[in-house]
Design a protein around this motif. Structure first.
Motif, short mmCIF file in Angstrom:
data_model
loop_
_atom_site.label_atom_id
_atom_site.label_comp_id
_atom_site.label_asym_id
_atom_site.label_seq_id
_atom_site.Cartn_x
_atom_site.Cartn_y
_atom_site.Cartn_z
N GLU A 21 0.84 -1.20 0.00
CA GLU A 21 0.00 0.00 0.00
C GLU A 21 0.87 1.25 0.00
OE1 GLU A 21 -3.52 -1.77 2.93
OE2 GLU A 21 -2.38 -0.06 3.53
N ASP A 267 -4.91 -6.19 4.70
CA ASP A 267 -4.63 -4.81 4.36
C ASP A 267 -4.89 -3.93 5.58
OD1 ASP A 267 -7.40 -4.35 4.52
OD2 ASP A 267 -7.66 -4.56 2.36
N SER A 268 -4.60 -2.66 5.45
CA SER A 268 -4.70 -1.77 6.61
C SER A 268 -6.13 -1.57 7.08
CB SER A 268 -4.06 -0.41 6.29
OG SER A 268 -4.70 0.22 5.19
N GLU A 269 -7.10 -1.70 6.18
CA GLU A 269 -8.51 -1.58 6.60
C GLU A 269 -8.89 -2.75 7.50
OE1 GLU A 269 -11.21 -1.00 3.41
OE2 GLU A 269 -10.22 0.82 2.66
N ALA A 272 -7.11 -2.25 10.91
CA ALA A 272 -7.77 -1.19 11.68
C ALA A 272 -9.10 -1.66 12.25
CB ALA A 272 -7.97 0.04 10.80
N CYS A 304 1.71 -8.85 8.98
CA CYS A 304 1.52 -7.79 7.98
C CYS A 304 2.78 -6.94 7.91
CB CYS A 304 0.29 -6.94 8.31
SG CYS A 304 0.40 -6.02 9.85
N VAL A 308 1.70 -1.37 6.20
CA VAL A 308 0.29 -1.64 6.54
C VAL A 308 0.00 -1.28 7.99
CG1 VAL A 308 -1.35 -3.54 6.94
CG2 VAL A 308 -0.16 -3.34 4.74
N VAL A 309 0.92 -1.60 8.90
CA VAL A 309 0.71 -1.27 10.31
C VAL A 309 0.48 0.22 10.50
CG1 VAL A 309 1.88 -1.11 12.55
CG2 VAL A 309 1.93 -3.24 11.29
N TRP A 310 1.34 1.04 9.90
CA TRP A 310 1.21 2.48 10.12
C TRP A 310 0.03 3.06 9.36
CZ3 TRP A 310 3.11 4.57 14.20
CH2 TRP A 310 4.22 3.98 14.82
N ASN A 311 -0.34 2.49 8.22
CA ASN A 311 -1.56 2.90 7.55
C ASN A 311 -2.78 2.58 8.40
OD1 ASN A 311 -0.57 4.15 5.29
ND2 ASN A 311 -0.97 2.46 3.89
N ALA A 312 -2.76 1.42 9.07
CA ALA A 312 -3.87 1.05 9.95
C ALA A 312 -4.00 2.07 11.08
CB ALA A 312 -3.66 -0.35 10.51
N ARG A 315 -5.55 5.20 9.77
CA ARG A 315 -7.01 5.05 9.60
C ARG A 315 -7.71 5.18 10.95
NH1 ARG A 315 -8.29 3.41 4.54
NH2 ARG A 315 -6.65 2.40 3.28
#
Length: 340
Positions: A21, A267-269, A272, A304, A308-312, A315
């Motif tokens: 991502e 994924d980050s969604e 989250a 993950c 992805v962790v930081w995008n989560a 979010r």
């Protein structure tokens, strides 16, 4: 004490690469307050691996190393062997401070290990760690996670370590040195952390991994009850103003922890959504200025990627104010650990 965060299993880089991502809010400054470095059991996570992860698009300004029994001295008195870890991390921090490897100041501060159960003798050892680190030694973690169930991994050798008189005599030495205590417990032990915080109100405590709610073993069929017990413990703990919380290192709703059996990583969604009840409750109870997002890498990397962790987290913080985001992603960690 057991090795940090019970790392097991090989990281599958090819599997992780199946989902990539772009970084959300790529300019948002981040201090990652919890990662490890090690070479053990066929798994290597050292500077090249860390730099590859933090170079995936997020604005990582600095990191805080968390003790994990890495690079202990092979010889000498047992209680002094953890000085090897402090010396190792100090060298890594010097590499980061040079700027040679990019703008991120890796290992700008560290949480190390001194067995506080040594009582009054712990004080001199703490001073040696501070000196060996060139002042980067910010605190100590003594992992005391324990549960009565035989189906739950016991990190501590026995229950009630935080109430032990010898431990508390060593713990008292943190105060004069301005050091932090990182607490890793399971959620039924949260009252013990609250008691410790109340007994030593001038010593900062950082609760690791959102209090590590147990969602497996005998708790797997009682998750609503576990959440209620965890929430009650966190509510009591939030009353102690010297306590802050690391947000992360939670399950991602993957049965049996067999993430690589999925065709693609979450994924980050998805991350989250799985973490939202715990993260939002923690922020509501403690406030953003007493919470900090953590990567817990490379442990988290079994499920993950770093991006992805930081995008989560981004979010989860989407509705936060600018000041709250600053605290959650960098400000709280910088203040608590003294990150420049």
């Amino acid at each position: 004490m057991a090795q940090a965060d019970r790392f097991a299993g090989t990281i599958n880089e090819q599997w992780l690469a199946r989902h990539v991502e772009p970084a959300l809010e790529p300019d948002l400054p981040i201090v990652d307050p919890h990662h490890h470095l090690w070479a053990r059991d066929g798994n290597t996570y050292l500077v090249p691996e860390l730099l590859a992860d933090i170079g995936t698009g997020h604005n990582i300004r600095a990191t805080v190393y968390e003790e994990c029994r890495s690079m202990y001295r092979a010889e000498g008195p047992e209680e002094e062997r953890s000085l090897g870890e402090t010396e190792f991390v100090t060298g890594i921090a010097a590499m980061g401070a040079s700027g040679t490897f990019g703008p991120a100041r890796v290992c700008a501060r560290m949480v190390g290990f001194v067995d506080l159960r040594l009582g009054a003798r712990a004080g001199d050892l703490l001073k040696r760690h501070v000196a060996a680190s060139g002042g980067r030694f910010a605190g100590v973690r003594l992992s005391t996670a324990w549960d009565a169930s035989d189906r739950i991994h016991k990190v501590a050798p026995k229950p009630g370590v935080l109430r032990d008189l010898d431990f508390r005599a060593g713990y008292a030495a943190l105060g004069p040195l301005g050091l932090v205590f990182d607490a890793w417990v399971y959620h039924p032990q949260l009252p013990e952390v609250a008691e410790l915080a109340a007994a030593f109100p001038d010593i900062p405590i950082v609760l690791n991994h959102v209090g590590t709610p147990i969602l497996g073993g005998p708790y797997a069929t009682r998750r609503d009850e576990a959440f209620a017990d965890w929430q009650s413990g966190m509510r009591e703990l939030a009353r102690q103003r010297n306590v802050t919380v690391k947000l992360g290192a939670l399950p991602i709703r993957l049965p049996g922890g067999d993430a690589p059996k999925r065709e693609t990583p979450p994924d980050s969604e998805e991350v989250a959504a799985a973490w939202r009840p715990w993260i939002e409750t923690s922020i509501a109870l403690f406030g953003a200025d007493r919470c900090m997002f953590e990567s817990n890498f490379p442990v988290q990397k079994r499920w993950c990627s770093y991006g992805v962790v930081w995008n989560a987290f981004k979010r989860l913080a989407a509705s936060a104010s600018a000041a709250e985001k600053t605290a959650l992603f960098a400000g709280t960690a910088s203040r608590v650990y003294g990150v420049p």
